[in-house]
Motif scaffolding. Structure first.
Motif, PDB file in Angstrom:
ATOM      1  N   ILE A  71      -5.748  34.316   2.266  1.00  0.00           N
ATOM      2  CA  ILE A  71      -5.614  32.880   2.521  1.00  0.00           C
ATOM      3  C   ILE A  71      -5.534  32.652   4.026  1.00  0.00           C
ATOM      4  CG2 ILE A  71      -4.218  30.829   2.150  1.00  0.00           C
ATOM      5  CD1 ILE A  71      -3.184  32.067  -0.419  1.00  0.00           C
ATOM      6  N   LYS A  72      -6.442  31.862   4.561  1.00  0.00           N
ATOM      7  CA  LYS A  72      -6.495  31.578   5.995  1.00  0.00           C
ATOM      8  C   LYS A  72      -5.853  30.215   6.275  1.00  0.00           C
ATOM      9  CE  LYS A  72      -9.513  35.004   5.742  1.00  0.00           C
ATOM     10  NZ  LYS A  72      -9.163  36.399   6.037  1.00  0.00           N
ATOM     11  N   ILE A  73      -4.902  30.196   7.197  1.00  0.00           N
ATOM     12  CA  ILE A  73      -4.300  28.922   7.602  1.00  0.00           C
ATOM     13  C   ILE A  73      -4.540  28.708   9.089  1.00  0.00           C
ATOM     14  CG2 ILE A  73      -2.570  29.049   5.777  1.00  0.00           C
ATOM     15  CD1 ILE A  73      -0.500  29.835   7.860  1.00  0.00           C
ATOM     16  N   ALA A  74      -4.348  27.479   9.535  1.00  0.00           N
ATOM     17  CA  ALA A  74      -4.733  27.093  10.900  1.00  0.00           C
ATOM     18  C   ALA A  74      -3.724  27.512  11.960  1.00  0.00           C
ATOM     19  CB  ALA A  74      -4.958  25.587  10.975  1.00  0.00           C
ATOM     20  N   ARG A 108     -12.700  43.862   3.190  1.00  0.00           N
ATOM     21  CA  ARG A 108     -13.194  44.667   2.085  1.00  0.00           C
ATOM     22  C   ARG A 108     -14.187  43.868   1.249  1.00  0.00           C
ATOM     23  NH1 ARG A 108      -9.184  47.218  -2.323  1.00  0.00           N
ATOM     24  NH2 ARG A 108      -9.206  45.061  -3.058  1.00  0.00           N
ATOM     25  N   ALA A 109     -15.355  44.451   1.010  1.00  0.00           N
ATOM     26  CA  ALA A 109     -16.384  43.785   0.228  1.00  0.00           C
ATOM     27  C   ALA A 109     -15.870  43.478  -1.173  1.00  0.00           C
ATOM     28  CB  ALA A 109     -17.632  44.667   0.154  1.00  0.00           C
ATOM     29  N   GLY A 110     -16.292  42.337  -1.692  1.00  0.00           N
ATOM     30  CA  GLY A 110     -15.873  41.934  -3.021  1.00  0.00           C
ATOM     31  C   GLY A 110     -14.656  41.044  -3.035  1.00  0.00           C
ATOM     32  N   GLY A 111     -14.005  40.883  -1.882  1.00  0.00           N
ATOM     33  CA  GLY A 111     -12.804  40.068  -1.800  1.00  0.00           C
ATOM     34  C   GLY A 111     -13.110  38.588  -1.673  1.00  0.00           C
ATOM     35  N   ILE A 112     -12.034  37.807  -1.592  1.00  0.00           N
ATOM     36  CA  ILE A 112     -12.149  36.348  -1.521  1.00  0.00           C
ATOM     37  C   ILE A 112     -11.402  35.842  -0.290  1.00  0.00           C
ATOM     38  CG2 ILE A 112     -11.616  34.162  -2.668  1.00  0.00           C
ATOM     39  CD1 ILE A 112     -11.576  35.745  -5.324  1.00  0.00           C
ATOM     40  N   ASP A 113     -12.084  35.101   0.561  1.00  0.00           N
ATOM     41  CA  ASP A 113     -11.453  34.401   1.676  1.00  0.00           C
ATOM     42  C   ASP A 113     -11.274  32.943   1.271  1.00  0.00           C
ATOM     43  OD1 ASP A 113     -11.353  36.604   3.422  1.00  0.00           O
ATOM     44  OD2 ASP A 113     -13.450  36.313   3.980  1.00  0.00           O
ATOM     45  N   LEU A 114     -10.022  32.480   1.283  1.00  0.00           N
ATOM     46  CA  LEU A 114      -9.709  31.089   0.913  1.00  0.00           C
ATOM     47  C   LEU A 114      -9.136  30.395   2.135  1.00  0.00           C
ATOM     48  CD1 LEU A 114      -9.358  28.787  -1.112  1.00  0.00           C
ATOM     49  CD2 LEU A 114      -7.188  29.821  -1.804  1.00  0.00           C
ATOM     50  N   VAL A 115      -9.875  29.440   2.682  1.00  0.00           N
ATOM     51  CA  VAL A 115      -9.492  28.747   3.912  1.00  0.00           C
ATOM     52  C   VAL A 115      -8.852  27.412   3.557  1.00  0.00           C
ATOM     53  CG1 VAL A 115     -10.275  27.916   6.157  1.00  0.00           C
ATOM     54  CG2 VAL A 115     -11.460  29.831   5.051  1.00  0.00           C
ATOM     55  N   LEU A 116      -7.601  27.222   3.972  1.00  0.00           N
ATOM     56  CA  LEU A 116      -6.924  25.950   3.750  1.00  0.00           C
ATOM     57  C   LEU A 116      -7.243  24.973   4.879  1.00  0.00           C
ATOM     58  CD1 LEU A 116      -3.380  27.001   2.465  1.00  0.00           C
ATOM     59  CD2 LEU A 116      -5.452  26.518   1.161  1.00  0.00           C
ATOM     60  N   LEU A 121     -14.263  30.474   0.189  1.00  0.00           N
ATOM     61  CA  LEU A 121     -13.882  29.232  -0.458  1.00  0.00           C
ATOM     62  C   LEU A 121     -13.061  28.397   0.511  1.00  0.00           C
ATOM     63  CD1 LEU A 121     -12.682  30.716  -3.877  1.00  0.00           C
ATOM     64  CD2 LEU A 121     -15.008  30.064  -3.213  1.00  0.00           C
ATOM     65  N   MET A 122     -13.264  27.104   0.498  1.00  0.00           N
ATOM     66  CA  MET A 122     -12.497  26.190   1.345  1.00  0.00           C
ATOM     67  C   MET A 122     -11.702  25.234   0.453  1.00  0.00           C
ATOM     68  SD  MET A 122     -13.673  26.584   4.692  1.00  0.00           S
ATOM     69  CE  MET A 122     -15.034  27.488   5.451  1.00  0.00           C
ATOM     70  N   TRP A 123     -10.458  24.986   0.818  1.00  0.00           N
ATOM     71  CA  TRP A 123      -9.665  23.968   0.116  1.00  0.00           C
ATOM     72  C   TRP A 123      -9.145  22.996   1.167  1.00  0.00           C
ATOM     73  CZ3 TRP A 123      -4.771  25.023  -3.416  1.00  0.00           C
ATOM     74  CH2 TRP A 123      -4.463  23.845  -4.100  1.00  0.00           C
ATOM     75  N   ALA A 124      -9.764  21.824   1.211  1.00  0.00           N
ATOM     76  CA  ALA A 124      -9.353  20.786   2.168  1.00  0.00           C
ATOM     77  C   ALA A 124      -8.154  20.062   1.582  1.00  0.00           C
ATOM     78  CB  ALA A 124     -10.502  19.822   2.426  1.00  0.00           C
ATOM     79  N   ILE A 125      -6.959  20.373   2.081  1.00  0.00           N
ATOM     80  CA  ILE A 125      -5.743  19.814   1.495  1.00  0.00           C
ATOM     81  C   ILE A 125      -5.175  18.646   2.284  1.00  0.00           C
ATOM     82  CG2 ILE A 125      -5.100  21.976   0.370  1.00  0.00           C
ATOM     83  CD1 ILE A 125      -3.110  22.472   2.628  1.00  0.00           C
ATOM     84  N   SER A 126      -5.623  18.466   3.543  1.00  0.00           N
ATOM     85  CA  SER A 126      -5.051  17.364   4.326  1.00  0.00           C
ATOM     86  C   SER A 126      -5.987  16.805   5.381  1.00  0.00           C
ATOM     87  CB  SER A 126      -3.759  17.827   5.019  1.00  0.00           C
ATOM     88  OG  SER A 126      -4.021  18.899   5.904  1.00  0.00           O
ATOM     89  N   LYS A 127      -7.173  17.382   5.530  1.00  0.00           N
ATOM     90  CA  LYS A 127      -8.112  16.908   6.552  1.00  0.00           C
ATOM     91  C   LYS A 127      -9.536  17.038   6.029  1.00  0.00           C
ATOM     92  CE  LYS A 127      -5.556  17.726  10.869  1.00  0.00           C
ATOM     93  NZ  LYS A 127      -4.239  17.944  10.261  1.00  0.00           N
ATOM     94  N   ALA A 128     -10.435  16.284   6.657  1.00  0.00           N
ATOM     95  CA  ALA A 128     -11.847  16.346   6.291  1.00  0.00           C
ATOM     96  C   ALA A 128     -12.467  17.653   6.767  1.00  0.00           C
ATOM     97  CB  ALA A 128     -12.590  15.153   6.888  1.00  0.00           C
TER      98      ALA A 128
END
Length: 548
Positions: A251-254, A297-305, A320-327
């Motif tokens: 999970i990537k956060i800013a 690692r190949a096959g993994g999931i990057d989820l950007v908040l 994958l991106m999840w826009a939770i508070s900004k455009a």
């Protein structure tokens, strides 16, 4: 020194043990840290916990105090340390211990026995030396081997623990230079090792690794990558079964750096989501910007908040991106395999602007570990939990004060302003939020200007409903259909007053329905529910990739 690996031995060439230990501190956040064998202080400096150091011959070359709330250093042997009952006198229970003494197995065994007695629930003991690279490195006398590269006969502790303490959980990592062993499921009341100490020493002290059998020893080890270890995931103690066969999730956060991210709201959102993933058996990490590309690692999931961060897709991993508070920024559309929107307004716009894009509506969520129904309480006043924001006033606070309501504020930044008389506390532990909400007649919720304009509904609405409390929220243009009848909305002073009046006038029948809703929300709006939905999308994308 360059080592030529002898036949049958395993090379410990993974993440350096100091780097691993630094990350482990950041993941488990120990209250008390014990270190036996401090020497230069290279490992002690990594701790931000209350710390205990033991070494008969300190040769410190690092700043070891730094931001520790307390540091207790004892210049004596570990035997003298334990005999004096130092830990007990401090009233400490050890959450993490690093044993790095003389590198002789009987010394380590005594240190292990003494340390385990003082460990907290979920305590960990770590030590080096489980993966020597040749016979000389594994001998009792380091001889020509440099002390830093000498493992000693520490290796013997592994067969000893497996024989006498099968209840322990043991992880052997390929951390350089001599491997790292992590022992968990500790039992401070177990006396088996102490009672059998003399027999163990007699059986093993003069046994060499060659005598024991190099192949026998290494074939019995389940050696894991230090960088991919379960102990570096966000919730290692809650990681479900089967995680090795599932993709990792990062999970990537800013937040820019790891030391700053704990103060970011997105970090706490990410932790709740990461816990849900971990319980489902997906090893999940939370990464600030400086560590975005640490997990490859190949096959993994990057989820950007959030979505406004310029994250670039990594080869072989879903993005994958999840826009939770900004455009979203346009650059992220090209990097995302799928975008989740917490705003219905922006979700609908995205479908129009990018008809071929992969989009889902995924509102924010609540943490069921924190937000649950509790015993009925007398409800008083209007509760607001949140910080004072520079540049604009919180609309719910403004309206409550203008209406002369019994306003109660928990949060930083209010003491110096005109709302200081309403402040109850400058902060509140997450574990106490549910009780605050349940004790209020109304729980107030507003939004940043960006969230309001873009239609992002705050997770505080879900938190409040999950507790059975009554939310009065600033209108952002939409509500999920299943909660719409249970949320009062305002957009100005008049509608705020009307919302408060309606909340106070709720019938017993409506309150009963509200409690029923709170129980139902777990399956629909909890972080577990969101995690399940994200995984469904990821699995579908992976299936598409395989079929293509």
């Amino acid at each position: 020194m360059q080592w030529s690996l002898e036949k049958g031995y395993v090379l410990a060439d993974g993440l350096h043990y100091l780097g691993f230990l630094e990350l482990l501190h950041q993941v488990i956040h120990p209250d008390w840290y014990l270190e036996i064998g401090t020497r230069t202080g290279a490992s002690l400096k990594l701790s931000a916990a209350k710390s205990i150091a033991v070494d008969p011959d300190y040769q410190l070359s690092h700043e070891v105090i730094q931001n520790k709330p307390a540091l207790h250093a004892f210049q004596e042997s570990s035997d003298a340390f334990f005999e004096a009952g130092r830990i007990q006198h401090l009233g400490a229970r050890i959450d993490l211990a690093s044993l790095n003494g003389k590198h002789l197995f009987e010394d380590l065994l005594r240190d292990f026995i003494g340390t385990e007695k003082c460990c907290a629930q979920n305590g960990l003991i770590v030590f080096q030396g489980g993966l020597p690279q040749d016979e000389a490195m594994a001998s009792r006398d380091h001889g020509p081997v440099a002390p830093a590269d000498w493992a000693g006969d520490i290796w013997k502790i592994l067969p000893v623990l497996k024989r006498y303490r099968p209840d322990l959980k043991i992880d052997v990592l390929d951390a350089a230079p001599t491997g790292l062993v992590i022992v968990s499921n500790l039992d401070p009341h177990n006396t088996v090792l102490e009672e059998n100490y003399a027999a163990i020493v007699q059986d093993y002290q003069n046994t060499t690794l060659q005598d024991y059998g190099v192949e026998r020893y290494f074939s019995a080890l389940d050696i894991q990558s230090a960088a991919d270890s379960r102990w570096l995931c966000a919730f290692p103690f809650e990681l479900g079964k089967g995680w090795r066969d599932k993709p990792d999730i990062s999970i990537k956060i800013a937040a820019p750096t790891r030391d700053k991210m704990v103060k970011w709201g997105d970090y706490h959102f990410a932790r709740s989501l990461a816990r849900a993933f971990c319980r489902l058996g997906y090893k999940t990490t939370i990464c600030p910007a400086e560590d975005w590309y640490l997990h490859r690692r190949a096959g993994g999931i990057d989820l950007v908040l959030r979505g406004r961060a310029n994250f670039h897709r990594q080869p072989g991993r879903l993005c994958l991106m999840w826009a939770i508070s900004k455009a979203m920024r346009a650059v992220n559309y090209t990097n995302a395999d799928h975008v989740f929107w917490a705003s219905k307004q922006l979700f609908e716009k995205a479908k129009l602007d990018q008809p071929d894009g992969q989009f889902s509506l995924l509102p924010q969520a609540f943490d069921h570990d924190l937000m649950t129904l509790g015993p009925k309480k007398a409800r008083k006043g209007l509760a607001f939990v949140g910080r004072a924001r520079a540049g604009f006033e919180r609309s719910s606070v403004v309206h409550a004060a203008q209406a002369n309501e019994d306003l109660r504020i928990w949060g930083p930044g209010w003491q110096a302003g005109k709302y200081a008389p309403y402040v109850v506390a400058e902060g509140v532990p997450n574990d106490d939020l549910a009780e605050i909400y349940q004790s209020a007649q109304v729980v107030l919720n507003d939004h940043t200007a960006t969230m309001k304009e873009s239609g992002f509904l705050s997770n505080r609405v879900f938190d409040t409903l999950a507790c059975g409390a009554i939310p009065l929220s600033e209108d952002v243009g939409w509500l999920p259909d299943d909660i719409a009848d249970f949320v009062y909305l305002y957009h100005d002073q008049e509608s705020f007053a009307a919302g408060v009046a309606r909340a106070r006038a709720e019938s017993a029948a409506k309150r009963k329905k509200r409690d029923t809703l709170a129980r139902q929300l777990v399956a629909v709006h909890s972080f577990k529910a969101r995690a399940v939905e994200i995984l469904k999308v990821a699995e579908a994308l992976r299936a598409e990739t395989l079929s293509a």
